[in-house]
Design a protein around this motif. Sequence first.
Motif, PDB file in Angstrom:
ATOM      1  N   GLY A  56     -31.689  13.934 -17.478  1.00 15.69           N
ATOM      2  CA  GLY A  56     -32.162  15.142 -18.159  1.00 15.69           C
ATOM      3  C   GLY A  56     -33.675  15.192 -18.268  1.00 15.69           C
ATOM      4  O   GLY A  56     -34.290  16.248 -18.085  1.00 15.69           O
ATOM      5  N   TYR A  59     -35.073  15.837 -14.582  1.00 13.60           N
ATOM      6  CA  TYR A  59     -34.838  17.212 -14.154  1.00 13.60           C
ATOM      7  C   TYR A  59     -35.636  18.192 -15.026  1.00 13.60           C
ATOM      8  O   TYR A  59     -36.165  19.180 -14.532  1.00 13.60           O
ATOM      9  CB  TYR A  59     -33.347  17.543 -14.187  1.00 13.60           C
ATOM     10  CG  TYR A  59     -33.047  18.910 -13.635  1.00 13.60           C
ATOM     11  CD1 TYR A  59     -33.183  19.152 -12.273  1.00 13.60           C
ATOM     12  CD2 TYR A  59     -32.655  19.946 -14.458  1.00 13.60           C
ATOM     13  CE1 TYR A  59     -32.925  20.413 -11.751  1.00 13.60           C
ATOM     14  CE2 TYR A  59     -32.385  21.200 -13.951  1.00 13.60           C
ATOM     15  CZ  TYR A  59     -32.525  21.431 -12.598  1.00 13.60           C
ATOM     16  OH  TYR A  59     -32.276  22.676 -12.084  1.00 13.60           O
ATOM     17  N   GLY A  60     -35.737  17.899 -16.308  1.00 17.22           N
ATOM     18  CA  GLY A  60     -36.541  18.735 -17.190  1.00 17.22           C
ATOM     19  C   GLY A  60     -38.011  18.707 -16.816  1.00 17.22           C
ATOM     20  O   GLY A  60     -38.703  19.719 -16.904  1.00 17.22           O
TER      21      GLY A  60
END
Length: 127
Positions: A56, A59-60
């Motif tokens: 996360g 990808y963030g």
Amino acid sequence: MSPTAPAPSPLPSPGVRYASYGVLLVLGALVGAAGSLVQAAWFSGGLLLALLATAGLFYGGLRATGTQVGVAAAAAGWLVAVILLSLGRPEGDGAFGGGAGELIFLFGGMALAVMCATLPRLPRPAP
């Protein structure tokens, strides 16, 4: 009639981009340290949770900055924290016990960083 594509929004100023890279570096170190502790505490569930948090973050970082440098900044902070915690102290204390979970966390996190860095960049949404 064909609809025209909206013009992409302008890139943020270099100062804003560099500040976001710095924030991602610090977040990477925090996620790496927290993941190191969680994956060791609850083996199967903690390992999955730590890898999901790592994915996360990477990808963030890609979506927030729109560049692979965002992934690299988060991955650099993550890797530094994980490596420093794996070295231990001269007294012999360390966060990693030397099992399979630690290796899966280390290599899995690096693989996630590579996967997120090679994802295609999506165009910026119109304002």
